[in-house]
Design a protein around this motif. Structure first.
Motif, mmCIF file in Angstrom:
data_model
loop_
_atom_site.group_PDB
_atom_site.id
_atom_site.type_symbol
_atom_site.label_atom_id
_atom_site.label_comp_id
_atom_site.label_asym_id
_atom_site.label_seq_id
_atom_site.Cartn_x
_atom_site.Cartn_y
_atom_site.Cartn_z
ATOM 1 N N TYR A 132 0.888 -1.167 0.089
ATOM 2 C CA TYR A 132 -0.089 0.058 -0.121
ATOM 3 C C TYR A 132 0.979 1.332 -0.185
ATOM 4 N N VAL A 133 1.003 1.965 -1.149
ATOM 5 C CA VAL A 133 1.872 3.038 -1.119
ATOM 6 C C VAL A 133 1.099 4.226 -0.802
ATOM 7 N N ASP A 134 1.843 4.950 0.118
ATOM 8 C CA ASP A 134 1.467 6.401 0.719
ATOM 9 C C ASP A 134 2.199 7.532 0.365
ATOM 10 N N PRO A 135 1.774 8.353 -0.515
ATOM 11 C CA PRO A 135 2.718 9.552 -1.133
ATOM 12 C C PRO A 135 2.689 10.666 -0.258
ATOM 13 N N ILE A 136 2.132 10.665 0.796
ATOM 14 C CA ILE A 136 2.208 11.487 2.070
ATOM 15 C C ILE A 136 1.340 12.834 1.746
ATOM 16 N N GLN A 137 0.334 12.897 2.644
ATOM 17 C CA GLN A 137 -0.607 14.035 2.642
ATOM 18 C C GLN A 137 -0.064 15.145 3.243
ATOM 19 N N THR A 138 -0.019 16.384 3.002
ATOM 20 C CA THR A 138 0.622 17.572 3.832
ATOM 21 C C THR A 138 -0.745 18.427 4.107
ATOM 22 N N PRO A 139 -0.604 19.172 5.151
ATOM 23 C CA PRO A 139 -1.595 20.196 5.555
ATOM 24 C C PRO A 139 -1.720 21.255 4.508
ATOM 25 N N VAL A 140 -2.981 21.412 4.181
ATOM 26 C CA VAL A 140 -3.475 22.506 3.358
ATOM 27 C C VAL A 140 -3.045 23.845 3.952
ATOM 28 N N ASN A 141 -2.859 24.236 4.908
ATOM 29 C CA ASN A 141 -2.477 25.377 5.405
ATOM 30 C C ASN A 141 -0.720 25.821 5.374
ATOM 31 N N VAL A 142 -0.486 24.814 4.801
ATOM 32 C CA VAL A 142 1.159 25.000 4.939
ATOM 33 C C VAL A 142 1.772 24.814 3.404
ATOM 34 N N GLN A 143 1.357 23.698 2.757
ATOM 35 C CA GLN A 143 1.829 23.360 1.370
ATOM 36 C C GLN A 143 0.839 22.916 0.249
ATOM 37 N N GLN A 144 0.201 23.786 -0.023
ATOM 38 C CA GLN A 144 -0.735 23.526 -1.060
ATOM 39 C C GLN A 144 -0.267 22.877 -2.079
ATOM 40 N N GLN A 145 0.967 23.353 -2.819
ATOM 41 C CA GLN A 145 1.586 22.708 -3.805
ATOM 42 C C GLN A 145 1.812 21.288 -3.816
#
Length: 294
Positions: A160-173
């Motif tokens: 199960y590959v997890d591409p890593i979700q980041t917080p929207v208020n920090v790194q939208q890109q």
């Protein structure tokens, strides 16, 4: 979509205390709730647990399996604790959460996945840390899949590959990079599955805004074949969205992503919130805690 309940977590005031005290009752009550709410796995996040992890996981797995038959995700950076959890796991196939794409982690944990025929989350965190874009994600994905399947003979369906979700208020890109990676994923890792720590997207914004962020994010990821997600087991609306019970909201979010014109005056208040949230997540406008009010 398959759902992994995230709530049994050492960071929780209630459940963290129960873990430290080895108080089975609140942990078992939570496990029963997660099963009743339709989770497919229960994540056991005991944190690093440096000195006590092995003993704690060996105790915790049977305690949870006393009351539910769900497979468990073993969530700790402590390798000995992972091994102890795998040994104690008797119901279904365990899930190792997670194996980073770093030589020392792969060399230590992939043999355990192979030995116990366990599934595992391949976390796309490499020797240099967070990947910068979808191409670095693709390279890390190819590396761990090649090593797991070629060197250890692990079935791609166990990965199960997890591409890593980041917080929207920090790194939208970075969120856009994850969506681009998901488009590439079937070709990079045929036969493998995908997952993501969904709640990370809302880690930071005020609590009352977290559900709508998580719900819209899962719609965006689901469009590109997301197989599973690590979620708040109590967010029942998220479960409905993830499992295709709100096609109206999915279609609306897809319109935002595709840049189609939307007459917000013709929408319900719920639909307007989804449109506004999709625009924030997709970077059509800068994040602020007041995005629903403007």
């Amino acid at each position: 979509m398959k759902l992994i309940g995230e709530n049994l977590n050492i960071m929780s005031a209630v459940y963290g205390k129960a873990l430290k005290e080895k108080n089975a009752k609140p942990l078992q009550e939570l496990a029963i709730q997660q099963a009743e709410l339709g989770m497919d796995w229960i994540d056991l996040n005991i944190g690093p647990a440096g000195k006590t992890g092995e003993e704690l996981m060996a105790w915790l797995v049977p305690v949870i399996h006393e009351v539910v038959d769900l497979p468990l995700a073993l969530d700790t950076s402590n390798i000995k604790a992972i091994a102890a959890g795998l040994k104690a796991h008797k119901k279904g196939r365990p899930l190792i959460n997670s194996i980073m794409v770093r030589p020392e982690r792969m060399e230590a944990l992939l043999p355990l996945a192979a030995e116990y025929d366990a599934e595992f989350v391949g976390l796309l965190w490499g020797p240099e840390g967070m990947p910068r874009d979808e191409n670095e994600r693709g390279a890390l994905c190819a590396e761990i899949v090649f090593k797991a399947t070629g060197e250890f003979g692990i079935n791609p369906e166990r990965i199960y590959v997890d591409p890593i979700q980041t917080p929207v208020n920090v790194q939208q890109q970075q969120i856009l990079s994850v969506l681009e990676f998901m488009k590439m994923f079937p070709e990079i890792a045929p036969g493998c599955r995908s997952t993501i720590g969904l709640s990370n997207v809302s880690n930071g914004p005020p609590d009352h805004l977290r559900p709508i962020l998580n719900q819209v994010m899962v719609i965006l990821l689901k469009r590109y074949g997301l197989y599973s997600a690590i979620v708040d087991c109590f967010d029942t609306k998220l479960h409905e969205v993830a499992r295709g019970k709100r096609p109206d909201l999915e279609a609306l979010v897809h319109k935002v992503e595709d840049g189609q014109p939307i007459d917000t005056k013709a929408l319900t208040p719920e639909e307007v919130e989804y449109v506004k949230t999709a625009k924030v997540i997709l970077g059509h406008q800068l994040y602020s805690d007041s995005w629903l009010e403007v």
